[in-house]
Design a protein around this motif. Structure first.
Motif, PDB file in Angstrom:
ATOM      1  N   MET A   1     -67.309  23.183  17.995  1.00 25.86           N
ATOM      2  CA  MET A   1     -67.133  21.632  17.267  1.00 25.86           C
ATOM      3  C   MET A   1     -64.865  21.465  17.272  1.00 25.86           C
ATOM      4  N   ILE A   2     -64.961  23.179  17.035  1.00 26.75           N
ATOM      5  CA  ILE A   2     -62.875  22.539  16.182  1.00 26.75           C
ATOM      6  C   ILE A   2     -62.381  22.904  18.358  1.00 26.75           C
ATOM      7  N   ASP A   3     -63.242  23.741  18.789  1.00 28.57           N
ATOM      8  CA  ASP A   3     -62.656  23.805  20.451  1.00 28.57           C
ATOM      9  C   ASP A   3     -62.787  22.222  20.744  1.00 28.57           C
ATOM     10  N   PHE A   4     -63.747  21.670  20.466  1.00 30.57           N
ATOM     11  CA  PHE A   4     -63.969  19.989  20.491  1.00 30.57           C
ATOM     12  C   PHE A   4     -62.826  19.030  20.604  1.00 30.57           C
ATOM     13  N   MET A   5     -62.508  19.421  19.038  1.00 30.49           N
ATOM     14  CA  MET A   5     -61.381  18.604  18.360  1.00 30.49           C
ATOM     15  C   MET A   5     -60.353  19.036  18.972  1.00 30.49           C
ATOM     16  N   VAL A   6     -60.103  20.445  18.448  1.00 31.12           N
ATOM     17  CA  VAL A   6     -58.721  20.556  20.023  1.00 31.12           C
ATOM     18  C   VAL A   6     -58.338  19.970  21.335  1.00 31.12           C
ATOM     19  N   VAL A   7     -59.203  20.168  21.947  1.00 26.71           N
ATOM     20  CA  VAL A   7     -59.170  19.535  23.551  1.00 26.71           C
ATOM     21  C   VAL A   7     -58.570  17.624  23.123  1.00 26.71           C
ATOM     22  N   PRO A  59     -59.917  32.543  12.802  1.00 31.96           N
ATOM     23  CA  PRO A  59     -60.635  32.340  11.588  1.00 31.96           C
ATOM     24  C   PRO A  59     -59.204  32.752  10.187  1.00 31.96           C
ATOM     25  N   ILE A  60     -59.817  31.549   9.410  1.00 28.84           N
ATOM     26  CA  ILE A  60     -58.534  31.533   8.699  1.00 28.84           C
ATOM     27  C   ILE A  60     -57.540  32.940   8.186  1.00 28.84           C
ATOM     28  N   THR A  61     -57.061  33.703   8.405  1.00 23.22           N
ATOM     29  CA  THR A  61     -56.048  34.442   7.556  1.00 23.22           C
ATOM     30  C   THR A  61     -55.362  33.961   7.423  1.00 23.22           C
ATOM     31  N   LEU A  62     -54.020  34.993   6.671  1.00 24.58           N
ATOM     32  CA  LEU A  62     -52.955  34.356   6.070  1.00 24.58           C
ATOM     33  C   LEU A  62     -52.237  34.108   7.139  1.00 24.58           C
ATOM     34  N   GLU A  63     -52.064  35.490   7.991  1.00 26.61           N
ATOM     35  CA  GLU A  63     -51.141  34.793   9.374  1.00 26.61           C
ATOM     36  C   GLU A  63     -50.926  33.837  10.111  1.00 26.61           C
ATOM     37  N   SER A  64     -52.728  33.759  10.494  1.00 30.25           N
ATOM     38  CA  SER A  64     -53.199  32.167  11.251  1.00 30.25           C
ATOM     39  C   SER A  64     -52.590  31.285  10.841  1.00 30.25           C
ATOM     40  N   VAL A  65     -52.735  31.627   9.143  1.00 24.58           N
ATOM     41  CA  VAL A  65     -52.493  29.920   8.448  1.00 24.58           C
ATOM     42  C   VAL A  65     -51.137  29.520   8.242  1.00 24.58           C
ATOM     43  N   LEU A  66     -50.004  31.096   8.420  1.00 18.17           N
ATOM     44  CA  LEU A  66     -48.851  30.748   8.434  1.00 18.17           C
ATOM     45  C   LEU A  66     -48.105  30.274   9.993  1.00 18.17           C
ATOM     46  N   THR A  67     -49.106  30.441  10.437  1.00 19.72           N
ATOM     47  CA  THR A  67     -48.611  30.533  12.925  1.00 19.72           C
ATOM     48  C   THR A  67     -49.241  28.757  12.417  1.00 19.72           C
TER      49      THR A  67
END
Lengths: 110, 276
Positions: A1-7, A59-67
Motif C-alpha cells: 500500500m505504501i509502495d503504491f502511494m510512493v509510486v 519502518p518507523i525509527t528515529l533515524e528514518s523519521v529524521l531522514t
C-alpha cells in the motif's frame, strides 16, 4: 500500500517535471517560459520529495523519521527560494525593458 | 573547409574512442591506479590519522603540500584580480544621487555644496538604480544565516562527510556575495571591509603554512601533524586529525575572502561602489 502511494506520488511529480520541461521549450517568450519553470520547481518537487520521504519513513525509527524530515526540509527551502528567484528574474526582465509576447494580430492591451 | 574540419573531428574522435579500449576496466582492482598507493590510503587512513573520510586525509595530510599550494593559488588569484581591476582615486561625477531612506525617493544634486551627505535620512547612491526589493531583501536576510551555519558545518564536518575547507569557504563566500546582490555592495562592505578581506585571504594561507611550520618547530617534518601531540595533549593519531582541522579552517578563510574579493572587483569594475 505504501509502495503504491510512493509510486503514485513520484510519478505525479515526474508528470509535473515533464510538463514543465515541455513548457520551457514550447512557450513563446521569456515571461511565459518562467511560468512552467517556477511551477515544476515547486509542485513537481513537493510531490516527488514527499513520495521519497514516505519511502524512507517505514519502518518507523528515529533515524528514518529524521531522514524524511530532512527530505521535507529540501521542499521548504525550494518553496522559499524558487518563487523568489522567479520573481527576481521577471523583475530584471521588466527593468531591462523586455516586452511581453502578444498573439500576432491579437488585440493589443488597453 | 567545413567538410575538412568535420573529417578531422570525426577521425580524432574515432582515434580517441579506439584508444579507450586499452583502458583498464571500471573498478578493476588490477589497474595501475589501484595497485600503487590507493590501497594503503584506504586501509591505513583510519588508524594513522583517525579521520574516517579518506579523501580529506589524503588532501590535507598525505598530500598536504599539494593542498597548501592550491590555497596559495587561490590567494594569488584574488590578489591578481585586485591588481588588475581595482581603480583608485575615482573622480566625482557632476551630479550625485541620494535616496531618502524614509520615502524611497531619489533626489539629484548638482553641486557639491548642497549635498545632503551629513543628514541621516539620506544615503548616497553611486548609480541611478539599486535593487530595492522587499521580497528579495527579506528572503536573503532570512536565508543567509542558515547558509553560513551550513558552511561552518561543512568545514567542521569535513572529516566525516564530503566537504572541507574549500567547499565550506565557497559557501561562506557565496552567502556574503548574496548579501551584496540582495542589498547593495556598500552594506556588504560595511560587514567586511576590503582591507579586512585582503588580510583574511593572507591569514588563511598563513594559518595553513603556520600549522606546517609549527610542526617544524616541534621537531618534526613540515606538515607532520603528529608533532603537535604534545601541544594539544592528545596522542599522535588524534593530533593528526586536529592538524587537518586547523589546516581546513585556514583553507576556508582564504577561499571565503578570495571569493568575495574577486566578486567585488569584478561586479563593480574595480570601483567598489555599487556593483551590478
Amino acid at each position: 500500500m505504501i509502495d503504491f502511494m510512493v509510486v503514485v506520488l513520484v510519478a505525479a511529480g515526474l508528470v509535473f517535471f515533464l510538463g514543465g520541461g515541455v513548457g520551457i521549450l514550447r512557450f513563446p517568450d521569456f515571461y511565459s517560459r518562467l511560468h512552467p519553470a517556477g511551477k515544476l520547481d515547486t509542485s513537481g518537487s513537493v510531490l516527488a520529495m514527499s513520495g521519497l520521504a514516505l519511502f524512507v519513513l517505514f519502518p518507523i525509527t528515529l533515524e528514518s523519521v529524521l531522514t524524511s524530515l530532512k527530505i521535507l526540509l529540501i521542499v521548504v527551502i525550494v518553496f522559499l527560494t524558487s518563487p523568489t528567484a522567479t520573481h527576481a528574474i521577471v523583475d530584471a526582465g521588466v527593468r531591462a525593458g523586455l516586452e511581453p509576447w502578444q498573439k500576432p494580430g491579437g488585440q493589443a492591451e488597453p | 573547409m567545413k567538410l575538412l574540419g568535420f573529417l578531422i573531428v570525426l577521425i580524432t574522435g574515432a582515434v580517441l574512442i579506439w584508444a579507450t579500449g586499452e583502458f583498464p576496466d571500471w573498478g578493476d582492482p588490477g589497474s595501475p591506479a589501484s595497485v600503487h598507493v590507493s590501497p594503503r590510503y584506504i586501509e591505513k587512513t583510519l588508524e594513522e590519522t583517525s579521520v574516517p573520510n579518506a579523501v580529506t586525509s589524503v588532501l590535507a595530510d598525505y598530500r598536504g603540500f599539494d593542498t597548501m599550494f592550491e590555497t596559495t593559488v587561490i590567494f594569488a588569484a584574488g590578489i591578481s584580480c585586485f591588481m588588475l581591476l581595482r581603480l583608485f582615486g575615482k573622480e566625482r561625477p557632476e551630479t550625485l544621487h541620494y535616496r531618502h531612506l524614509l520615502t524611497g525617493l531619489t533626489i539629484r544634486v548638482r553641486r557639491r555644496k548642497q549635498s545632503p551627505e551629513q543628514l541621516e535620512e539620506f544615503e548616497p547612491m553611486d548609480s541611478l538604480w539599486t535593487p530595492h526589493d522587499l521580497i528579495l531583501r527579506t528572503l536573503c536576510r532570512f536565508l543567509i544565516p542558515f547558509i553560513q551555519l551550513f558552511a561552518l558545518y561543512v568545514i567542521a564536518h569535513g572529516h566525516h562527510s564530503p566537504g572541507g575547507g574549500f567547499q565550506g569557504g565557497v559557501i561562506l563566500g557565496a552567502s556574503l556575495i548574496l548579501l551584496a546582490i540582495s542589498q547593495d555592495m556598500q552594506s556588504a562592505l560595511k560587514r567586511i571591509p576590503e582591507r579586512t578581506l585582503a588580510m583574511l585571504a593572507a591569514l588563511g594561507v598563513s594559518v595553513y603554512a603556520g600549522t606546517g611550520a609549527l610542526c617544524l618547530v616541534m621537531g618534526s617534518n613540515f606538515l607532520d601533524y603528529a608533532a603537535l601531540a604534545g601541544l594539544f595533549r592528545v596522542d599522535p593519531v588524534e593530533a593528526r586529525s586536529l592538524g587537518i582541522f586547523l589546516v581546513e579552517v585556514g583553507v576556508g578563510i582564504a577561499v571565503m575572502a578570495t571569493m568575495i574579493l574577486i566578486y567585488h572587483n569584478l561586479a563593480s569594475e574595480g570601483r567598489l561602489d555599487e556593483g551590478l
